[in-house]
Design an enzyme around this catalytic site. Structure first.
Site, short mmCIF file in Angstrom:
data_model
loop_
_atom_site.label_atom_id
_atom_site.label_comp_id
_atom_site.label_asym_id
_atom_site.label_seq_id
_atom_site.Cartn_x
_atom_site.Cartn_y
_atom_site.Cartn_z
N THR A 211 0.84 -1.20 0.00
CA THR A 211 0.00 0.00 0.00
C THR A 211 0.87 1.24 0.00
OG1 THR A 211 -1.71 -1.19 1.23
CG2 THR A 211 -1.84 1.20 1.23
N GLN A 241 -6.16 -2.17 -2.42
CA GLN A 241 -5.39 -0.98 -2.02
C GLN A 241 -4.61 -0.41 -3.21
OE1 GLN A 241 -5.41 -3.94 -0.42
NE2 GLN A 241 -4.97 -3.71 1.77
N GLN A 263 -10.13 2.11 -3.30
CA GLN A 263 -9.68 1.83 -1.93
C GLN A 263 -8.35 2.54 -1.67
OE1 GLN A 263 -9.81 -2.28 -0.79
NE2 GLN A 263 -8.62 -1.97 1.08
N ASP A 264 -8.30 3.27 -0.53
CA ASP A 264 -7.06 3.93 -0.09
C ASP A 264 -6.58 5.01 -1.06
OD1 ASP A 264 -7.21 2.20 2.01
OD2 ASP A 264 -5.40 1.07 1.53
N ASP A 285 -11.99 3.20 3.03
CA ASP A 285 -10.91 3.92 3.74
C ASP A 285 -10.20 4.90 2.82
OD1 ASP A 285 -11.60 2.10 5.73
OD2 ASP A 285 -9.90 0.78 5.32
N ARG A 358 -13.92 4.54 10.18
CA ARG A 358 -13.78 3.40 11.10
C ARG A 358 -12.38 3.45 11.71
NH1 ARG A 358 -12.82 -2.15 7.80
NH2 ARG A 358 -11.48 -1.37 6.12
N TRP A 360 -9.03 2.51 12.36
CA TRP A 360 -7.91 1.68 11.91
C TRP A 360 -6.97 1.37 13.06
CZ3 TRP A 360 -3.39 3.82 8.52
CH2 TRP A 360 -2.57 2.74 8.11
#
Length: 454
Positions: A211, A241, A263-264, A285, A358, A360
């Site tokens: 990532t 990711q 994502q990310d 996220d 959320r 992490w």
């Protein structure tokens, strides 16, 4: 395994610098709040907390990457990292004991709507149209400028200079992964508009990148400024990711930029960052990391994820209660992007669940204030990471938000969630006081006194 080890080497190199800056600053005379080294703002307490917080995050990121490899070497290195982590955490704790857990001195006044650490010349660069900027280097794909690629222009930039180095990136889609290395200080990218100047990449976790290493644009050198362009990761939701922007640049500014991915999307990894008039889109996220980051007047667009996924706008990663990190959204707009809105209209029985964030990490901290929240956000607002992990220790706050998704009556009942309704409750998260009174005072874009009004 090799990519995770490579990430660790880079991260430990960053920590070495941050700890060196901290040592130099801590050895300054106790009667002065300034530090003789040029790495920080001059507010010694604030700089120390920022650099130690970043060093702690670096070790955590390194260990996470090694843990994913499930190798013996990763386990051995991880054990050694625990000693470093413990020492840095102890230093942060000692600093908190000396300064007080809040340590807030109040912010400095804004000048023309920008933080005081942005010099007059830099404020003019942010306000001038791209055509009026005198650049040190110009990038154009058609060969009509100094350079054809952004990498070539970066290579020509001087190292560790206090002078602003401006790179004008003309219109076009630049398919390259760009890294502003740690010795490239005070670099500025100037594009020709969102969707007009585009930096595009597709590195992702499924194809073997970590990532951390997947970023289309990775920024490390301090004092980076970026305006009027798009950074995208086109890997798509099936590749999981896939980072568009990763920033480890202290006192970095992103102004009128778009960050697009799934994502990310935006990895606000560490140190002090400011985003103004930006657009960030993604799914899972899609704003994550452990920077001290403030987003003002930005638009957050939830996209259509994979069928089995839930959207979470933030995953803030504060691991230690003494870190001065967190995400603050002020005067922002949280809505559905076109693909998610169309899918919702087409099938009312198969809606994607979207949440504000959320936890992490155990002390995850995110504040949404004076922002518009559309009906794309679920009534409960926030999502668990794993059972009851972090629900007692996180800090999630909402204050004076509007829109159909802003109601707090049905929000989660976690001990760490706060529906704030008074100025006293939210004062520590205004632009003047967020992250313990340091010099990070991001702009609202209009003339105002640093506080709760525009």
């Amino acid at each position: 395994m090799s990519s995770a080890v490579s990430d660790c080497l880079d991260l430990l190199d960053l920590s070495s610098d941050e700890l060196s800056w901290s040592l130099k600053s801590s050895q300054a005379t106790t009667t002065s709040t300034s530090t003789s080294n040029s790495a920080g703002t001059g507010n010694r307490r604030s700089d120390l907390k920022s650099w130690l917080s970043a060093a702690l995050s670096n070790q955590d990121t390194c260990k996470e990457g090694l843990d994913d490899t499930d190798s013996m070497l990763g386990s051995l290195i991880g054990t050694g990292l625990e000693t470093i982590t413990s020492l840095v955490a102890e230093s942060l704790s000692d600093l908190a004991d000396v300064s007080g857990s809040n340590g807030r001195k109040g912010g400095r006044k804004l000048v023309e709507g920008f933080p005081t650490w942005i010099k007059s010349k830099e404020r003019k660069l942010l306000q001038t149209l791209p055509q009026g900027i005198v650049a040190d280097a110009v990038v154009a794909q058609d060969g009509t400028a100094n350079y054809k690629t952004i990498k070539e222009a970066l290579n020509a930039a001087p190292e560790m200079t206090e002078k602003r180095y401006v790179i004008h990136i003309k219109k076009g889609v630049y398919k390259e992964n760009v890294e502003v290395k740690k010795k490239k200080w005070n670099v500025m990218f100037v594009g020709e508009g969102i969707g007009v100047t585009v930096i595009s990449g597709d590195r992702n976790f499924i194809d073997g990148w970590t990532t951390f290493g997947s970023a289309t644009l990775a920024v490390i050198g301090k004092g980076f400024i970026c305006r009027d362009l798009t950074v995208e990761n086109t890997a798509g939701p099936s590749k999981h990711q896939a980072v568009a922007l990763r920033s480890d640049s202290d006192l970095s500014v992103f102004y009128r930029c778009s960050f697009e991915g799934y994502q990310d999307t935006l990895y606000a990894h560490a140190l002090r960052q400011f985003y103004r008039d930006c657009k960030i889109s993604g799914t899972v996220d899609f704003v994550f990391g452990n920077a001290a980051a403030i987003f003002q007047n930005c638009q957050f667009l939830a996209r259509k994820p994979l069928p089995d996924q839930k959207n979470s706008i933030t995953a803030q990663g504060r691991k230690d209660p003494n870190q001065n990190t967190g995400f603050c959204f002020q005067f922002c707009n949280i809505s559905a992007d076109a693909d998610l809105a169309a899918a919702t209209l087409a099938s009312s029985s198969n809606k994607t669940y979207t949440y504000l964030g959320r936890p992490w990490k155990e002390y995850s901290r995110t504040i949404i204030m004076q922002s518009y929240i559309s009906s794309v956000v679920r009534p409960e607002g926030w999502l668990e990471w794993n059972g009851d992990f972090g629900l007692d220790t996180l800090f999630y706050g909402e204050y004076m938000n509007s829109g159909p998704g802003s109601g707090v009556a049905s929000r989660v009942k976690w001990p760490g969630y706060h529906a704030m309704n008074s100025t006293n409750q939210v004062a520590n998260f205004t632009v003047a006081q967020f992250i313990d009174g340091n010099l990070w005072l991001p702009s609202t874009g209009v003339k105002y006194t640093a506080g709760l009004t525009m």
